[in-house]
Scaffold this active site. Structure first.
Site, PDB file in Angstrom:
ATOM      1  N   ILE A 132      37.751  64.651  24.514  1.00  0.00           N
ATOM      2  CA  ILE A 132      37.980  63.309  24.204  1.00  0.00           C
ATOM      3  C   ILE A 132      39.417  63.216  25.140  1.00  0.00           C
ATOM      4  CG2 ILE A 132      39.329  64.290  22.133  1.00  0.00           C
ATOM      5  CD1 ILE A 132      38.901  61.664  20.696  1.00  0.00           C
ATOM      6  N   SER A 133      39.630  61.924  25.540  1.00  0.00           N
ATOM      7  CA  SER A 133      40.692  61.856  26.149  1.00  0.00           C
ATOM      8  C   SER A 133      42.245  61.718  25.628  1.00  0.00           C
ATOM      9  CB  SER A 133      40.459  60.470  27.178  1.00  0.00           C
ATOM     10  OG  SER A 133      39.209  60.627  27.928  1.00  0.00           O
ATOM     11  N   GLN A 134      42.949  62.044  26.366  1.00  0.00           N
ATOM     12  CA  GLN A 134      44.445  61.749  25.911  1.00  0.00           C
ATOM     13  C   GLN A 134      44.706  60.251  25.456  1.00  0.00           C
ATOM     14  OE1 GLN A 134      47.159  61.909  29.028  1.00  0.00           O
ATOM     15  NE2 GLN A 134      49.147  62.113  27.578  1.00  0.00           N
TER      16      GLN A 134
END
Ligand code: SAH
Length: 286
Positions: A132-134
């Site tokens: 899951i992206s930052q």
């Protein structure tokens, strides 16, 4: 929820109604994380942390049961607020984006053992070598995409790399229609089960190779790539509206965030924004 006419996109809290609490049910022996994996901007390392585990949804309480069992007070609002404040400090100024980040319950998109790290500004593993992206980079990309000549109005947007579905949920609050493509079948399924309880009406998930875009529903006012290729695929450039904006990480070990704007039928302008770190964009489906 009332029986009143609904306007789309619905805010997640509006969909949920006041009585709904997005907290995950906690066990009596408080939910401490199994591993401290969170470090910002290390998508590939973080992706490698939980390589062989099942996707989060498989281990999570069923969504319907979760609604009934939730008894903990709302704490995620406050920690999410701190996350959004940090994103603001890092330079994201677009109020609509910050509000969307405040609304979406990121902890419901990661496995329970990582839920307490969900509001740290870091990418986290979601299985299958992916992350899951930052939060900062999610917000930044959407801010850049929204900074168009139409004052941020976005009809149709495309995301390449649905992953767990988090960014699609954020996008659903800033665009009329969101299309998101994922190439890994179990992650496509995971995103579906993560998004289902949120009942967001304007997201369409698609299993396929996002490098080909989505010609059936193109053109798009905005395109976001959540995975880094060595260049932006030509087919995506051709699926942009005139004035449309595409934001993508480009590179292998050293990656930069690139903004491409379609200036006319045969003309695109490009700008390099900042360094970033994403998992790789890959062709085909698995
Ligand atoms: N959008 C996610 C980030 C997911 S990570 C979030 O909300 O945090 C990036 C995702 O891109 C991975 O799930 C990976 O499988 C996917 N991906 C990589 N190449 C792709 C391609 N060609 N088509 C579709 N998805 C792709």
């Amino acid at each position: 929820m009332t029986g009143k006419t609904k306007r789309f996109p619905l805010s997640l809290s509006a969909v949920a109604g006041k009585s709904v609490n997005w907290e995950r049910p906690t066990s009596p022996t408080s939910p401490s994380p199994s591993k401290a994996v969170a470090t910002p901007q290390t998508a590939t390392q973080n992706a490698a942390q939980h390589v062989n585990r099942k996707p989060a949804a498989a281990m999570r309480t069923a969504p319907a049961a979760a609604v009934v069992e939730r008894q903990t007070p709302l704490i995620s609002d406050a920690v999410r607020h701190a996350m959004v404040a940090r994103i603001g400090k890092l330079g994201v100024r677009d109020d609509k984006v910050l509000r969307a980040m405040q609304t979406v319950p990121r902890h419901l998109f990661v496995e329970p053992a990582l839920a307490s790290q969900a509001y740290i500004d870091a990418s986290l593993p979601i299985g299958y070598h992916q992350t899951i992206s930052q939060p900062y980079i999610v917000a930044r990309m959407i801010e850049v995409m929204r900074n168009n000549a139409k004052g941020g109005e976005l009809n149709r947007v495309l995301e390449i790399g649905t992953g767990c579905g988090y960014q699609a949920a954020v996008l659903s609050l800033v665009a009329k229609e969101v299309y998101s493509i994922e190439r890994i079948k179990p992650l496509h399924e995971l995103a579906k089960s993560n998004l289902r309880p949120l009942r967001i009406a304007n997201i369409r998930l698609h299993y396929g190779d996002g490098m080909l875009g989505f010609p059936q529903v193109a053109p798009f006012d905005g395109i976001i790539l959540a995975a880094a290729g060595i260049e932006v695929p030509q087919s995506l450039l051709e699926q942009m509206t005139i004035g449309g904006r595409l934001v993508a990480p480009v590179g292998t070990r050293h990656q930069i965030l690139q903004l491409i704007e379609r200036v006319s039928k045969f003309e695109w302008s490009s700008e390099t924004l900042e360094e970033c770190h994403f998992v790789p964009l890959r062709a085909g489906t698995v």
